[in-house]
Design an enzyme around this catalytic site. Sequence first.
Site, PDB file in Angstrom:
ATOM      1  N   ASP A 189      48.598  20.560  33.067  1.00  0.00           N
ATOM      2  CA  ASP A 189      47.573  21.134  32.205  1.00  0.00           C
ATOM      3  C   ASP A 189      46.455  20.109  31.990  1.00  0.00           C
ATOM      4  O   ASP A 189      46.657  18.908  32.150  1.00  0.00           O
ATOM      5  CB  ASP A 189      48.172  21.503  30.838  1.00  0.00           C
ATOM      6  CG  ASP A 189      49.164  22.668  30.937  1.00  0.00           C
ATOM      7  OD1 ASP A 189      49.115  23.414  31.936  1.00  0.00           O
ATOM      8  OD2 ASP A 189      49.975  22.821  30.012  1.00  0.00           O
ATOM      9  N   TYR A 197      58.668  12.917  32.435  1.00  0.00           N
ATOM     10  CA  TYR A 197      57.627  13.080  31.431  1.00  0.00           C
ATOM     11  C   TYR A 197      57.832  12.109  30.274  1.00  0.00           C
ATOM     12  O   TYR A 197      58.976  11.777  29.924  1.00  0.00           O
ATOM     13  CB  TYR A 197      57.730  14.478  30.788  1.00  0.00           C
ATOM     14  CG  TYR A 197      57.311  15.628  31.634  1.00  0.00           C
ATOM     15  CD1 TYR A 197      55.975  15.955  31.778  1.00  0.00           C
ATOM     16  CD2 TYR A 197      58.271  16.419  32.266  1.00  0.00           C
ATOM     17  CE1 TYR A 197      55.593  17.056  32.533  1.00  0.00           C
ATOM     18  CE2 TYR A 197      57.894  17.521  33.022  1.00  0.00           C
ATOM     19  CZ  TYR A 197      56.552  17.832  33.155  1.00  0.00           C
ATOM     20  OH  TYR A 197      56.176  18.917  33.893  1.00  0.00           O
TER      21      TYR A 197
END
Length: 337
Positions: free
Chosen positions: A156, A222
Amino acid sequence: MPRFPLPDLSVEGILAGLRSAVSGIEFASFEVGVSSASTDDKAKARVSSISFLSGAMGKKHDANNFDLYLIVYLDRGFVEATPQPLHIYGRYNKFSREVAQTFHYCFRCRGRGRGCRQCKGTGKLSDNSVQEILEKIFIPAFEAKESKFHGCGREDVDVRMLGNGRPFVLELVEPKKRSADLDALEKNVNSTFGEMAAVHGLRFSSKSEVEKIKNAEFSKVYSCLCLAGGIMPEEAVKKLAGRKIEIAQRTPERVEKRRADKERVKQAEITSAVPLSGTEFRLEIRSSHGLYVKEFISGDNGRTRPSISELLGVPCRCKELDVLEIVLPGENGVSGK
Ligand SMILES: [Zn+2]
């Protein structure tokens, strides 16, 4: 597509048209097509075109793998020259939460007219993208018409891409130049735009590699800065570390319009969990291919189970997300499965 007129339809006329059509275009190999109602003229024009380009001009005729495609329109009186796309592979980092991966028109006005209030008159979804940054350097260097950006997945806009970066192939459309010092271009990108994005490991690539990276399955690491809806006991956060979790994830609400609503089974491993303040903590998560990690934190109104919110018994959300690593199969011994 520029058209180069044929002065006449004689062999000399055709060669003159070809000469002006290829002028200023860098190519090593070519293919020629001829458009004409007469099969006879077609064959003759093709034979003399090929012998001219491979003889006098020293280029290689290769019908399967060519840099330049020429069409001699005997019926319409011109030659058309189309340089074939050039592919460059590399890995990119994205250091900004305001830079997207690729150029996109604004969803609302679709970039028409003078934009709209949503896009503040830019006509674009985000002000800048890795694709547009690369175009500023690569389009002039290769005298290309435009670019297509093929990423090995995407993140994103508000997610940074750190570590070793994400593999991509930049496709340059109709480039008039096919050679350049990629190391110099890489340095140019990094010194000019290094605060927003960087690239490394650039090399010339091919269309088949585009398919390969687009279909690759990979795991990701992440770093998630999480925000809890209430004070979190440090022990509860620390207990998450080391957990391996199987997750049933329905298509998130935010992407439901684009993808079919379906439940998928994914894996995540919480490799570290660090309490920061009363309500904030940082998780490092290794996820299998295609896990929506923001929803794994929040739970997405029960559409992702279990979630960090569920495990802690407090509603949580992902405040900031960074991709630390893209792990392709065969790298680090961990596959996307
Ligand atoms: Zn708009």
